[in-house]
Design an enzyme around this catalytic site. Structure first.
Site, PDB file in Angstrom:
ATOM      1  N   GLU A  92       5.074  -8.894  11.301  1.00 47.94           N
ATOM      2  CA  GLU A  92       4.778  -8.535   9.904  1.00 47.94           C
ATOM      3  C   GLU A  92       6.049  -8.442   9.085  1.00 47.94           C
ATOM      4  O   GLU A  92       6.999  -7.745   9.470  1.00 47.94           O
ATOM      5  CB  GLU A  92       4.025  -7.187   9.878  1.00 47.94           C
ATOM      6  CG  GLU A  92       3.588  -6.802   8.479  1.00 47.94           C
ATOM      7  CD  GLU A  92       2.778  -5.507   8.451  1.00 47.94           C
ATOM      8  OE1 GLU A  92       2.108  -5.197   9.453  1.00 47.94           O
ATOM      9  OE2 GLU A  92       2.843  -4.809   7.424  1.00 47.94           O
TER      10      GLU A  92
ATOM     11  N   LYS B 253      -0.696   3.834  10.738  1.00 48.98           N
ATOM     12  CA  LYS B 253      -0.518   2.407  11.042  1.00 48.98           C
ATOM     13  C   LYS B 253       0.927   2.009  10.723  1.00 48.98           C
ATOM     14  O   LYS B 253       1.576   1.291  11.479  1.00 48.98           O
ATOM     15  CB  LYS B 253      -1.520   1.586  10.228  1.00 48.98           C
ATOM     16  CG  LYS B 253      -1.566   0.120  10.567  1.00 48.98           C
ATOM     17  CD  LYS B 253      -0.571  -0.711   9.795  1.00 48.98           C
ATOM     18  CE  LYS B 253      -0.723  -2.195  10.123  1.00 48.98           C
ATOM     19  NZ  LYS B 253       0.337  -3.027   9.551  1.00 48.98           N
TER      20      LYS B 253
ATOM     21  N   ASP C 252       4.202  -0.552  26.958  1.00 48.72           N
ATOM     22  CA  ASP C 252       2.787  -0.810  26.712  1.00 48.72           C
ATOM     23  C   ASP C 252       2.383  -0.205  25.365  1.00 48.72           C
ATOM     24  O   ASP C 252       2.100   0.994  25.266  1.00 48.72           O
ATOM     25  CB  ASP C 252       1.993  -0.183  27.874  1.00 48.72           C
ATOM     26  CG  ASP C 252       0.498  -0.415  27.757  1.00 48.72           C
ATOM     27  OD1 ASP C 252       0.027  -0.785  26.668  1.00 48.72           O
ATOM     28  OD2 ASP C 252      -0.197  -0.202  28.758  1.00 48.72           O
TER      29      ASP C 252
ATOM     30  N   HIS D  40       6.875  -6.281  -0.290  1.00 48.66           N
ATOM     31  CA  HIS D  40       6.000  -7.166   0.491  1.00 48.66           C
ATOM     32  C   HIS D  40       6.000  -8.564  -0.075  1.00 48.66           C
ATOM     33  O   HIS D  40       6.075  -9.544   0.647  1.00 48.66           O
ATOM     34  CB  HIS D  40       4.558  -6.642   0.435  1.00 48.66           C
ATOM     35  CG  HIS D  40       4.196  -5.859   1.642  1.00 48.66           C
ATOM     36  ND1 HIS D  40       2.917  -5.579   1.973  1.00 48.66           N
ATOM     37  CD2 HIS D  40       4.953  -5.287   2.598  1.00 48.66           C
ATOM     38  CE1 HIS D  40       2.885  -4.868   3.082  1.00 48.66           C
ATOM     39  NE2 HIS D  40       4.115  -4.679   3.467  1.00 48.66           N
TER      40      HIS D  40
HETATM   41  C1  MEV Z   1       1.606  -1.914   6.114  1.00 47.81           C
HETATM   42  O1  MEV Z   1       1.672  -2.614   7.340  1.00 47.81           O
HETATM   43  C2  MEV Z   1       1.852  -0.444   6.357  1.00 47.81           C
HETATM   44  C3  MEV Z   1       1.679   0.439   5.139  1.00 47.81           C
HETATM   45  O2  MEV Z   1       0.397   0.235   4.566  1.00 47.81           O
HETATM   46  C4  MEV Z   1       1.850   1.856   5.614  1.00 47.81           C
HETATM   47  C5  MEV Z   1       1.513   2.899   4.586  1.00 47.81           C
HETATM   48  O3  MEV Z   1       0.702   2.644   3.672  1.00 47.81           O
HETATM   49  O4  MEV Z   1       2.058   4.002   4.723  1.00 47.81           O
HETATM   50  C6  MEV Z   1       2.679   0.090   4.070  1.00 47.81           C
END
Ligand code: MEV
Length: 441
Positions: free
Chosen positions: A84, A279, A295, A392
């Site tokens: 990513e 995430k 792992d 991004h």
């Molecule tokens: C993207 O992979 C992860 C984010 O969405 C985490 C977040 O919103 O804190 C940018």
């Protein structure tokens, strides 16, 4: 697609030929492409092939580096394997930011791992409970050979207890054991011990004069380690006076700290936000986990369970603002190894360990927690200041430009153009079309 039997027995080339016959218009080209990703050295390719089953080729992932990570006054460059965009950039940005403010601090709180033998037994729990000390000694004796090496390294079985689960199901019990597995993740070690526990339990009950009839016949349902290791716990944090946070573009540090704390409050209370927040943390932790041959499924599963420990899914990071000090921390269970499995076999994993100065498992837990925290700091910082899309989209733009095989000149022009225009697949294609028409005129 046709059914095939004996696929696993076919040589690799034949596997590819079969697959090509099923899905490819140009079978030769299809096979060539798969084979182009094979390693040039047969010995290394054999290693990769044998990590898994039915392997056809290698799947490439970017291997990046986050430099300037200061942890407990030691400077690291941390390798990350992740597909990513922006993840490495965000972690690197945070590492640099905190490097100038004293770096990250971390500590391992505990390193205990857990395994369970789940069994059904029709008998009197009180009797079993009283006799359990005798069984515990037998379980320790019968695993003495299995645990000898681990004990020599300072680990082994820490405790074995009987757990009455009859409130869940009338005959359900567990033998629950805790382990110290030192430098290894310990899955094989723990599972081998547990399977021996299960055998010993059955023998003991069958042969003990204390049990009669059905009591002699426990039904072992399964013996397996638990990937939930809340006592294999690490903490990492950063802190500084609010004023030292500095300005974020035109946002004063007080507003930054305030919005940051509110973002954390939201992630503590709203599972929808908490999931995305966590995430982002695992964007960092998984990437170090992959680079170090550990792992990531186990670590993620554990982290998400830990995130629910208070009865609802919550953020794994936290923040406070007290007496003018901004503090941001993560507390997370991470079970890793630095020996055994892929850690010893994968050539790039060995390089990762060299880059990290051959850390112990405890040190690696801290590095992972720090990268999770750094990643989360970067994400929340973007979210509460510029918004996530700016960073991004910069990376996304490069991906789209690569997709259209843009030249150096086209990339330069497009990067300039999209500083003030919204990036989209279509907008990039239109811009390139225009540039290319001009050139051909
Ligand atoms: C993207 O992979 C992860 C984010 O969405 C985490 C977040 O919103 O804190 C940018």
């Amino acid at each position: 697609m046709e059914i095939i039997s004996g696929f696993s027995k076919l040589p690799k080339k034949q596997k590819l030929v079969w697959l090509a016959s099923q899905v490819a218009d140009n079978q030769e080209e299809f096979i060539d492409e798969f084979e182009s990703y094979l390693h040039r050295e047969a010995k290394i390719q054999k290693l990769y092939d044998e990590f898994s089953e039915n392997t056809l080729t290698n799947f490439y992932m970017p291997y990046g580096l986050v430099p300037n990570v200061l942890i407990n006054n030691k400077l690291y460059a941390v390798p990350l394997v992740i597909e990513e965009s922006s993840v490495v950039a965000a972690a690197a940005g945070s590492a640099k930011f905190w490097l100038e403010r004293g770096g990250f601090k971390s500590e391992v709180i505990s390193t205990k791992k857990i395994g369970q033998v789940h069994f059904l037994w029709e008998g009197d729990f009180k009797k079993l409970d009283v006799l359990f000390d005798e069984l515990r000694e037998i379980l320790l004796d019968n695993t003495a050979l299995i645990t000898a090496n681990m004990r020599a390294r300072g680990g082994g079985i820490l405790d074995i207890e009987l757990v009455n689960m009859t409130h869940i199901d009338s005959d359900y019990y567990q033998i629950k054991a805790s382990f110290e597995t030192c430098e290894s993740m310990g899955a094989n070690f723990i599972n081998t011990c547990l399977e021996e526990f299960a055998r010993s339990l059955k023998d003991w009950m069958a042969n003990s004069e204390h049990f009669i009839g059905k009591e002699k016949e426990p039904l072992v349902v399964m013996s397996i380690l638990s990937n939930y290791t809340p006592e294999c716990l690490v903490k990492a944090w950063v802190e500084c006076p609010i004023a030292d946070l500095g300005y974020f573009e035109d946002m004063p540090p007080e507003m930054f700290a305030y919005k940051f704390s509110k973002a954390l409050m939201i992630a503590k209370n709203d599972p929808h936000r908490a999931t995305t927040h966590n995430k982002g943390i695992f964007n960092g932790i998984d990437a170090v986990t992959l680079a170090t041959g550990n792992d990531f499924r186990a670590i993620e599963a554990c982290g998400h369970t830990y995130a629910c420990r208070n009865g609802k899914y919550q953020s794994l990071t936290d923040c406070s603002i007290e007496n003018g000090i901004f503090k941001f921390w993560i507390e997370i269970p991470i079970a890793v190894g630095t020996v055994g499995g892929l850690t010893t076999l994968h050539p790039l994993v060995r390089k990762s360990f060299d880059i990290l100065d051959n850390p112990s498992a405890s040190e690696l837990m801290q590095i992972m927690a720090v990268i999770g925290l750094a990643q989360n700091f970067g994400a929340v910082k973007s979210l509460i200041t510029t918004g996530i899309q700016r960073g991004h989209m910069k990376m996304h733009l490069l991906n789209i430009l690569n997709h259209f095989e843009a030249t150096e000149g086209e990339i330069k022009h497009a990067v300039e153009h999209f500083k003030t225009n919204v990036v989209s697949f279509r907008a990039v294609r239109d811009l390139l079309d225009k540039m290319r028409v001009k050139v051909s005129e």
